[in-house]
Each structure stands twice: as C-alpha cells, then as structure tokens.
Design an enzyme around this catalytic site. Structure first.
Site, PDB file in Angstrom:
ATOM      1  N   CYS A 159      13.610  10.953   7.016  1.00 18.42           N
ATOM      2  CA  CYS A 159      13.614  10.345   8.353  1.00 18.42           C
ATOM      3  C   CYS A 159      14.972  10.492   9.033  1.00 18.42           C
ATOM      4  CB  CYS A 159      13.226   8.876   8.249  1.00 18.42           C
ATOM      5  SG  CYS A 159      14.238   7.965   7.075  1.00 18.42           S
ATOM      6  N   GLU A 191      10.056   1.008  10.372  1.00 18.95           N
ATOM      7  CA  GLU A 191      11.051   2.072  10.131  1.00 18.95           C
ATOM      8  C   GLU A 191      10.331   3.381  10.400  1.00 18.95           C
ATOM      9  OE1 GLU A 191      14.168   1.827   9.477  1.00 18.95           O
ATOM     10  OE2 GLU A 191      14.386  -0.265   8.889  1.00 18.95           O
ATOM     11  N   GLU A 197       9.771  15.583  15.780  1.00 18.29           N
ATOM     12  CA  GLU A 197      10.123  15.472  14.357  1.00 18.29           C
ATOM     13  C   GLU A 197       9.231  16.440  13.572  1.00 18.29           C
ATOM     14  OE1 GLU A 197       8.903  12.004  12.042  1.00 18.29           O
ATOM     15  OE2 GLU A 197      10.933  11.897  11.242  1.00 18.29           O
ATOM     16  N   LYS A 202       0.852  -1.188   0.000  1.00 21.79           N
ATOM     17  CA  LYS A 202       0.000   0.000   0.000  1.00 21.79           C
ATOM     18  C   LYS A 202       0.889   1.240   0.000  1.00 21.79           C
ATOM     19  CE  LYS A 202      -1.776   2.821   2.747  1.00 21.79           C
ATOM     20  NZ  LYS A 202      -1.695   4.063   1.937  1.00 21.79           N
TER      21      LYS A 202
HETATM   22  P1  NAD Z   1       2.457   8.147   7.991  1.00 24.05           P
HETATM   23  O1  NAD Z   1       2.708   7.320   9.194  1.00 24.05           O
HETATM   24  O2  NAD Z   1       1.423   9.192   8.070  1.00 24.05           O
HETATM   25  O3  NAD Z   1       2.035   7.224   6.754  1.00 24.05           O
HETATM   26  C1  NAD Z   1       2.856   6.180   6.284  1.00 24.05           C
HETATM   27  C2  NAD Z   1       1.989   5.162   5.591  1.00 24.05           C
HETATM   28  O4  NAD Z   1       1.113   4.585   6.544  1.00 24.05           O
HETATM   29  C3  NAD Z   1       1.106   5.726   4.473  1.00 24.05           C
HETATM   30  O5  NAD Z   1       1.025   4.788   3.417  1.00 24.05           O
HETATM   31  C4  NAD Z   1      -0.235   5.861   5.169  1.00 24.05           C
HETATM   32  O6  NAD Z   1      -1.324   5.789   4.280  1.00 24.05           O
HETATM   33  C5  NAD Z   1      -0.221   4.664   6.094  1.00 24.05           C
HETATM   34  N1  NAD Z   1      -1.088   4.786   7.269  1.00 24.05           N
HETATM   35  C6  NAD Z   1      -1.513   5.911   7.895  1.00 24.05           C
HETATM   36  N2  NAD Z   1      -2.321   5.589   8.938  1.00 24.05           N
HETATM   37  C7  NAD Z   1      -2.391   4.235   8.952  1.00 24.05           C
HETATM   38  C8  NAD Z   1      -3.071   3.303   9.814  1.00 24.05           C
HETATM   39  N3  NAD Z   1      -3.815   3.699  10.838  1.00 24.05           N
HETATM   40  N4  NAD Z   1      -2.894   1.983   9.555  1.00 24.05           N
HETATM   41  C9  NAD Z   1      -2.126   1.560   8.529  1.00 24.05           C
HETATM   42  N5  NAD Z   1      -1.490   2.396   7.687  1.00 24.05           N
HETATM   43  C10 NAD Z   1      -1.616   3.710   7.900  1.00 24.05           C
HETATM   44  O7  NAD Z   1       3.855   8.712   7.572  1.00 24.05           O
HETATM   45  P2  NAD Z   1       4.170   9.698   6.367  1.00 24.05           P
HETATM   46  O8  NAD Z   1       3.675  11.045   6.766  1.00 24.05           O
HETATM   47  O9  NAD Z   1       3.705   9.084   5.090  1.00 24.05           O
HETATM   48  O10 NAD Z   1       5.761   9.656   6.347  1.00 24.05           O
HETATM   49  C11 NAD Z   1       6.517  10.456   7.174  1.00 24.05           C
HETATM   50  C12 NAD Z   1       7.035   9.656   8.354  1.00 24.05           C
HETATM   51  O11 NAD Z   1       7.724   8.497   7.878  1.00 24.05           O
HETATM   52  C13 NAD Z   1       8.050  10.416   9.165  1.00 24.05           C
HETATM   53  O12 NAD Z   1       7.799  10.228  10.519  1.00 24.05           O
HETATM   54  C14 NAD Z   1       9.367   9.776   8.770  1.00 24.05           C
HETATM   55  O13 NAD Z   1      10.380   9.910   9.718  1.00 24.05           O
HETATM   56  C15 NAD Z   1       8.967   8.375   8.543  1.00 24.05           C
HETATM   57  N6  NAD Z   1       9.925   7.700   7.654  1.00 24.05           N
HETATM   58  C16 NAD Z   1      10.791   6.813   8.206  1.00 24.05           C
HETATM   59  C17 NAD Z   1      11.740   6.167   7.413  1.00 24.05           C
HETATM   60  C18 NAD Z   1      12.705   5.176   7.998  1.00 24.05           C
HETATM   61  O14 NAD Z   1      13.323   4.436   7.231  1.00 24.05           O
HETATM   62  N7  NAD Z   1      12.869   5.118   9.306  1.00 24.05           N
HETATM   63  C19 NAD Z   1      11.784   6.447   6.051  1.00 24.05           C
HETATM   64  C20 NAD Z   1      10.888   7.361   5.518  1.00 24.05           C
HETATM   65  C21 NAD Z   1       9.952   7.981   6.342  1.00 24.05           C
END
Ligand code: NAD
Length: 501
Positions: free
Chosen positions: A306, A272, A403, A197
């Site tokens: 991230c 992650e 963050e 997804k």
């Molecule tokens: P997010 O958590 O809002 O969303 C990530 C994914 O999860 C999206 O596909 C979203 O649709 C899905 N999602 C949202 N709510 C959900 C739920 N209740 N159940 C299942 N899936 C759900 O994050 P974002 O805003 O897309 O990305 C930014 C975040 O990602 C930042 O915190 C960043 O640090 C982190 N990030 C971490 C890494 C790493 O490798 N550690 C890499 C990239 C981004």
C-alpha cells in the site's frame, strides 16, 4: 494436501507441511468448527494447490459475533489488566517459538520473499509485546468539573477509557500476518473482542495464529476467525448490527462498500486503503543511496504494498543518471520462489492479479510511456512479472494515477526547485498514504515534507514504518491511524464522569 509440492526444490519445516495437510476450519467460540464452503489456497510461485480451507458466510459470521459478544460481556470483561497482559505476552512467546511456521505460511501462501516474511514475523511479535505493555498505560485524565456543579459543591470530573466492544476486522492479502496482528494486538489490549476475516487469497497464517490464541489460554470467543469471500463473510461482518466497530484494510473501492455496510447501526469505522505514493528525487541527491532506495520503494513486496512509491518525480539534473541506475537495478533483481534466500522479488499473489497488472503495463505502452526495464510476464509456472520501469510519464497517464499494486514504476521529469511547485506534482492524486523525498539538503527536505499531503513521509528512505509510529492515510487512503498509541486509541471509547462529592 501438500505432500507432492516441491516448492521449486526448496524445503519447508515438517510443522509447516503438517499444517498444510490439515483442512483449515473456522475458529468460533474457542472451537474449530466446520464452515459452509470449501476453498483452495495456491502457491503463487508454482500455481500448485497448497491447502484446503473451510469458509463461512452470513450464518457463521452471526455465530462468531454472538461468541465475541458473550466473551466481551463475560470472562474477558472481568479479567484484570494484568491477566490480559499475561495472555498477550504468552501469545507473543508462542509466535516467537513458531516463527518458522508463521513465516513459511506467508511465503508459500502470498509469495513474498523470505527476507520480508522473516522481518514481518519478528515485527508482529514485537507488536504483540508492545501492545501487551500498553495495557498498563491506558490512562484517562482529570479535569475541572462543570461550573454549575462546582458552584454548589465539591466535585470530581475524570475520563475513563473503555473498550469499543465487539470489533470486526477485515484483512487483505498483501502482508497477511502483519495486517492481522496490527489490528488484533491493539484491539485485545483495549479489551475488545474480535471477529476477524482474513483474505480468501491468504487464509493460512491467520489460522496458525488462531491456534496460538487457543494455546495461550485466551477465553473462548475473545478471538474468532472466519475465512470466506469478501462479498459474503466480509460484507456480513461489515453490516452486522451487533458489531460495534469495523476495522478494514484493503482497496479504496471495497472501503466504500464497508462504509455502506456500516451505515445500518452506524458502527465506528477505521479504514486503511490504497495509495499511489510520490517519490521526489532532488538534484543534490546521493545517487548511491537513492538508486536502490527508490527502486525498492516500488519493488518491495513485488509492488503489492500500500505504501509503494510508484510515482517517481526525478529532477532534470539527475534524471538520466537515476534512470540508468534504476534500470540496472531492476534488470539485476532475482525473481524466484520466496523460500529461496536469494529471491528479491516473488510472484503476484494470483493469476488474476498478474493479468490485471499486465493490463496496466500494456496500456502504458500504448499510451506512449517509454519502457526502460522489464514489462513482461516470465515464461514459467507462477505469476511472475518483471520489475518494470516507464519513463517519460505525464500526470494524466493511467500509470501515474491508478494504484497498480504490482512491480511497476512510473517516472516523470521535473525541472523546478520551487518547493510549492514540487509539492503540487506530488499531491496530484486522490490518495495520501505515503511518500518520500531524496536530497542531501535537510532544509529542502523538511520544506517539501511539510507540503506533501500524506500520512507517512520519509526522507532518504521510503515506507519507514515501525510498531510505535502512527500509520494511516490522508484523502482516499483512509480514515484513522494504526500502529503506536493511535492504534490503541482506535479501539477505545472515552467516557467523561462527574461526581458530586
Ligand atoms: P480488497 O479490498 O479486495 O480486499 C480486502 C479484504 O476485504 C479481503 O479480506 C476481502 O475478502 C474483503 N472484501 C472484499 N470485498 C468486500 C466487501 N464487499 N465487503 C467486505 N469485505 C470485502 O483488497 P486486497 O486486494 O485484498 O488488498 C489490496 C488493497 O489493500 C490495495 O488497495 C492496498 O493498497 C490496500 N492495502 C492498504 C494498506 C494500508 O495500510 N493502507 C495495507 C495493505 C493493503
């Protein structure tokens, strides 16, 4: 759909334009099928609609998981390692041939500058090749048989590595192709089947990748892609009883929801998550190296990274010179459309995210941090925020703790040379993803590194990730590792076998 979009005067390839003019569907069981909803993707640099895409919810996730299960138990399981390797190699070549499409989709969908998008596409090709090669290196081991059996008869004990099974992969928006590939490639190498997804903010490059999976000849159902909302399709995938593992990249808050969802069938979970990474600048630093390096630790990917090094600890001896250099670097950065090769910083991914980042900036001003660069939203279309630097920050301030995921740097001065005291500053966070130390003294560098609680620490550079280098977080930055051998291991089960001979 995109006929009228001018991309700030920059052109895209005819293939990319043709792709944007199709409505993206769901890839389930080897077919592009209709979803139950429809969303739009916007170019964050202009605010204009780029493309429409279909979305799914729990019903489509059910279908996709069933397709992945049937592929796992059927054709994919029966293929030899060489056949799977050949398919992955073919996928890598298709990605290479279509690199411009993949790169331009991430630029217009996410807003990232072209120098980053081009780099991530070539890294993704390398990663598929790397894990294709790793298929032949999946190895178990032999060991001394159990004592009670060995006492009676000759025996043989060994371990087998087997795929975890059907895997759900939930991907964020900040580096869309890259975060998809670094989950997909090791899962396929391990012999798993996948329901992915993508983020609803950046659905496009995963759809292009899906077509390449079909064209490469993977059996139907090995890779399924369901766009949709996190709370809907994402939550259904995380909670699904027939999914054996969920691999999630995203925010720490959503990571908690994933764990809750996974509790029902106790599926394996890899996470992650977010970060608030420290950058420690010692008094003997080479400022010519550190000024651009520290600036880009924060501003790379417009801070939507991230690993972003956003807590800068500057030793008093170099604090003023460093700040002066950082402010000049930030003021000189060229903001613009990612398609412009001169662009160093693009827009925030969405208007809502830009507002959230501006909220952090406004509250930092109110909290008494000194604004020394940027601090404003650009008065133009798109979600542009100036590269922003605050000095005089203290450990209790929100910008030193949360963050932000935007181009906002917080600088705190320190005046000790005691490595334990320095590490205490760096470790004053619930996260532990990344970090860097800047010094000409390698003894100091390695002593500080050994004390910093983070999964990925660099010396005189920041966020130096690579296909073969394990990546993941301590603390609330995640569970497990991606990239390299550890990334493959995350999709394998170990079976111990003992035979009486
Ligand atoms: P997010 O958590 O809002 O969303 C990530 C994914 O999860 C999206 O596909 C979203 O649709 C899905 N999602 C949202 N709510 C959900 C739920 N209740 N159940 C299942 N899936 C759900 O994050 P974002 O805003 O897309 O990305 C930014 C975040 O990602 C930042 O915190 C960043 O640090 C982190 N990030 C971490 C890494 C790493 O490798 N550690 C890499 C990239 C981004």
């Amino acid at each position: 759909m995109s006929e009228a979009i001018a991309f700030d005067g920059h052109e895209i390839a005819p293939e990319t334009r043709a792709f944007l003019n199709q409505r993206g569907k769901l890839l389930i069981g080897g077919q592009w099928i209709d979803g139950s909803g429809l969303m739009e993707s916007r170019d964050p640099a202009t605010g204009l609609v780029l493309a429409e895409f279909e979305t799914g919810g729990a019903a489509e996730i059910d279908l996709a998981v069933a397709a992945a299960r049937s592929a796992f138990q059927g054709p994919w399981r029966r293929m030899t390692a060489s056949e799977r390797m050949a398919l992955m190699t073919r996928l890598a070549r298709l990605m290479e041939q279509n690199a411009q499409l993949l790169t331009e989709l991430d630029i217009v969908d996410n807003g990232m500058p072209s120098f980053i998008a081009g780099l991530t596409t070539s890294n993704c090709v390398e990663m598929v090749d790397y894990y294709a090669g790793a298929i032949m290196r999946i190895e178990g081991s032999t060991m001394v048989p159990p004592r009670h059996i060995a006492a009676e008869t000759e025996a043989l004990t060994y371990t087998l590595k087997e795929p975890v099974g059907v895997v759900g992969q939930i991907v964020p928006w900040n580096v869309p192709l890259s975060t998809a590939i670094l989950k997909l490639a090791p899962a396929l190498a391990a012999g798993c089947t996948v329901v992915m997804k993508p983020s609803e903010e950046t659905p496009l490059s995963a759809l292009a990748l899906g077509q390449m999976v079909i064209d490469a000849g993977f059996p139907a159902g090995v890779v399924n892609i369901v766009n949709g909302l996190g709370a809907d399709a994402g939550a259904a995938l995380a909670a699904h009883d027939d999914v054996d593992k969920i691999s999630f990249t995203g925010s720490t808050r959503t990571g908690r929801a994933i764990i809750q969802g996974a509790m029902g069938n106790l599926k394996k979970v890899s996470l992650e998550l977010g970060g608030k990474s420290p950058v420690i600048v010692m008094p003997d630093v080479d400022l010519n190296l550190a000024i651009p390096g520290v600036a880009m630790a924060t501003f790379f990917l417009q801070g939507q990274n991230c690993m972003a090094g956003t807590r800068i600890f500057a030793h008093a001896d170099i604090h003023d010179a460093l700040l002066e250099g950082l402010a000049a670097f930030a003021d000189g950065m060229k903001l613009g459309h990612g398609l412009d090769p001169a662009t160093q910083q693009g827009p925030m991914v969405s208007a809502a995210h830009a507002e959230k980042v501006m909220g952090f900036i406004d509250r930092a001003k109110q909290a008494g941090a000194n604004l020394i660069a940027g601090g404003e939203r650009l008065d133009r279309a798109g979600n542009f925020i100036q590269p922003t630097i605050f000095s005089g920050c203290t450990r209790d301030m929100e910008i030193m703790r949360d963050e932000i995921f935007g181009p906002v740097m917080a600088v705190q001065k320190f005046d000790t040379l005691d490595v334990d005291a320095i590490a205490e500053l760096a470790n004053d966070t619930s996260y532990g993803l990344s970090g860097s130390v800047w010094t000409e003294n390698m003894s100091t560098a390695h002593r500080v590194v050994s004390r910093v609680r983070a999964g990925h620490v660099s010396i005189n550079c920041h966020g130096a990730v690579g296909t073969n280098i394990p990546f993941g977080g301590y603390g609330q930055s995640g569970w497990g590792r991606e990239f390299g051998a550890a990334g493959l291991e995350a999709y394998l089960e170990t079976k111990a076998v003992t035979a009486r001979l």
